[in-house]
Write an enzyme that holds these catalytic residues in place. Sequence first.
Site, PDB file in Angstrom:
ATOM      1  CB  SER A  41     -96.256 -35.770 -13.535  1.00  0.00           C
ATOM      2  OG  SER A  41     -96.847 -36.732 -14.386  1.00  0.00           O
ATOM      3  CG  ASP A  81    -102.339 -30.782  -5.991  1.00  0.00           C
ATOM      4  OD1 ASP A  81    -102.607 -31.885  -5.473  1.00  0.00           O
ATOM      5  OD2 ASP A  81    -101.528 -30.649  -6.921  1.00  0.00           O
ATOM      6  CD  GLU A 119     -95.450 -27.610 -21.217  1.00  0.00           C
ATOM      7  OE1 GLU A 119     -94.524 -28.099 -20.520  1.00  0.00           O
ATOM      8  OE2 GLU A 119     -96.125 -28.262 -22.019  1.00  0.00           O
ATOM      9  CE  LYS A 149     -80.472 -50.395 -10.683  1.00  0.00           C
ATOM     10  NZ  LYS A 149     -79.041 -50.727 -10.535  1.00  0.00           N
ATOM     11  CE  LYS A 201     -75.512 -42.868 -12.514  1.00  0.00           C
ATOM     12  NZ  LYS A 201     -74.701 -42.761 -11.297  1.00  0.00           N
ATOM     13  CD  GLN A 249     -76.679 -40.390  -8.308  1.00  0.00           C
ATOM     14  OE1 GLN A 249     -75.671 -40.028  -8.909  1.00  0.00           O
ATOM     15  NE2 GLN A 249     -76.822 -41.629  -7.851  1.00  0.00           N
ATOM     16  CB  CYS A 256    -124.195 -29.524  -8.562  1.00  0.00           C
ATOM     17  SG  CYS A 256    -124.015 -28.152  -9.733  1.00  0.00           S
ATOM     18  CG  HIS A 302    -120.238 -28.401  -5.776  1.00  0.00           C
ATOM     19  ND1 HIS A 302    -120.132 -29.612  -6.429  1.00  0.00           N
ATOM     20  CD2 HIS A 302    -120.754 -27.528  -6.682  1.00  0.00           C
ATOM     21  CE1 HIS A 302    -120.545 -29.481  -7.674  1.00  0.00           C
ATOM     22  NE2 HIS A 302    -120.930 -28.226  -7.859  1.00  0.00           N
ATOM     23  CD  GLU A 312    -118.699 -31.637  -3.664  1.00  0.00           C
ATOM     24  OE1 GLU A 312    -118.594 -31.430  -4.883  1.00  0.00           O
ATOM     25  OE2 GLU A 312    -119.773 -31.479  -3.038  1.00  0.00           O
TER      26      GLU A 312
END
Length: 547
Positions: free
Chosen positions: A13, A71, A148, A186, A188, A191, A380, A519, A521
């Site tokens: 991940s 994300d 999951e 590598k 593998k 693959q 905040c 907020h 940002e």
Amino acid sequence: MARYVFITGGVVSSLGKGLASAALGALLQARGFSVRLRKLDPYLNVDPGTMSPFEHGEVFVTDDGAETDLDLGHYERFTGVSARKTDSVSSGRIYSNVLEKERRGDYLGKTIQVIPHVTNEIKDFLRVGEDEVDFMLCEIGGTVGDIEGLPFFEAIRQFAQDKPRGQCIFVHLTLLPYVSASGELKTKPTQHSVKELRSIGIAPDVLLLRSERAIPEKEREKIALFCNVRKEAVIAAYDLKTIYEAPLAYHREGLDQAVLDAFGISPAPKPNLDRWVDVMDRLENAEGEVRVAIVGKYTQLEDAYKSIAEALTHGGMANRTRVRAEWINAELFEREDPSPFLEGFHAILVPGGFGERGTEGKIRAAQYAREKGIPYLGICLGMQMAVIEAARNLAQVKDAGSEEFDHEVGKKRFTPVVYHLKEWIQGNHIVERKHDDDKGGTMRLGAYTAALTPGSRVSEIYHATEIEERHRHRYEVDVRYREALEGCGLTFSGMSPDGRLPEIVEIKDHPWFIGVQFHPELKSKPFAPHPLFADFVRAAVEVSRLV
């Protein structure tokens, strides 16, 4: 009817699926296509709203009040397309919807199963808004093989089968590890990841290979052969100095062309990447540097304040200045004098957060900024800390504090200049809350309007007397202390339209001291820096020139 791009990950991940998705969205926009990006998270939480920042990073809030994965912040920053509630879903939300329908009797007494009921719910989510854009980019969280995630992979397999041929493609991001002992990359793991994906009925059309080293041509050919992918669709995803290089880097490697080829779009419109060339020019040719101290609670994990870090970078771009943000744990200032730690900084930012831990340190940071004339931005909780500091040290409310920190029933430690928000106006109706409400989804969330005082610093920064910003809070400054605080120089320069909720405070006789309940940002973009961050960095630049 939208074309669908499903972005999946393998091997490990945190390879950057979100950034790859955002960069691809930006590249498709550069070719004149409209896009929308979505995130499907396999965890069982209904949303990230109640998850620890140490577990999940920041919670990104949309205009319509959804608490989502960070994300979605990348998606907005790269494409400028505002995310919506319908752009984020988790296993928890999917299962909750299915169980609600079962309780209502919508399934007419049938046995509820993962296939077809859970997978159909996921497919229904994917279809929302499919007539609005040219491309729908859908990122699946986690990695192929996660238990999951299996319902999501099955759902997108079915979804692609349901659509006409050529309407959906799959982009798979994997890792090419480098083994220093043999001096080789590598293949593998890649693959085997593709083999796992194909075993559940999904054949990738494009492969993104995350690597810290150049990928030789023979390795690309090998991967193309064994993974049954065209060699031109084997795309390198190299480590970059800045995330904002990703659109240009992926374009050089041919990602957008590979995607358009997979859809059979030919001839493809030529891209206009001037926006991203300008972004990189501002980053690479900065003319100076300022140091900004971020005094927070979750400083061990920078992802907890991801949007703040990016917004400061954007503010630096607006001033052609490099911003060096440094993280300081607020608890340090509960034990130590802040002065030796803060005197080398050109500005101080106190971000949002929850809970009492570290708050006295944040209050001392606000006091240092106020007394030393250092630019201060409180967001905040950071605004609330500035108000409490002013109440204690200027308005002589010596035990000023927040209801959030009075834990014992019937025993008050503080005079609450910050109180639990029990009622506010949203649109044309009143929202009511109680202390014993569920934690999840019960805050003042999403975009709200604020009225700015004409002639105030914030009205000059925004060039407006009315703004709309995103909120995420359940505590609020008590407007009953407004007169006392304004008498000491802390002006309430932004209020909710009904005049009941303070949104912005500022000190007029200070080089730059602003606290905001919202907020800012969350709305900053590399090609459209938020005005508050742009002016905050400008003020820091002025301080740096005086040193």
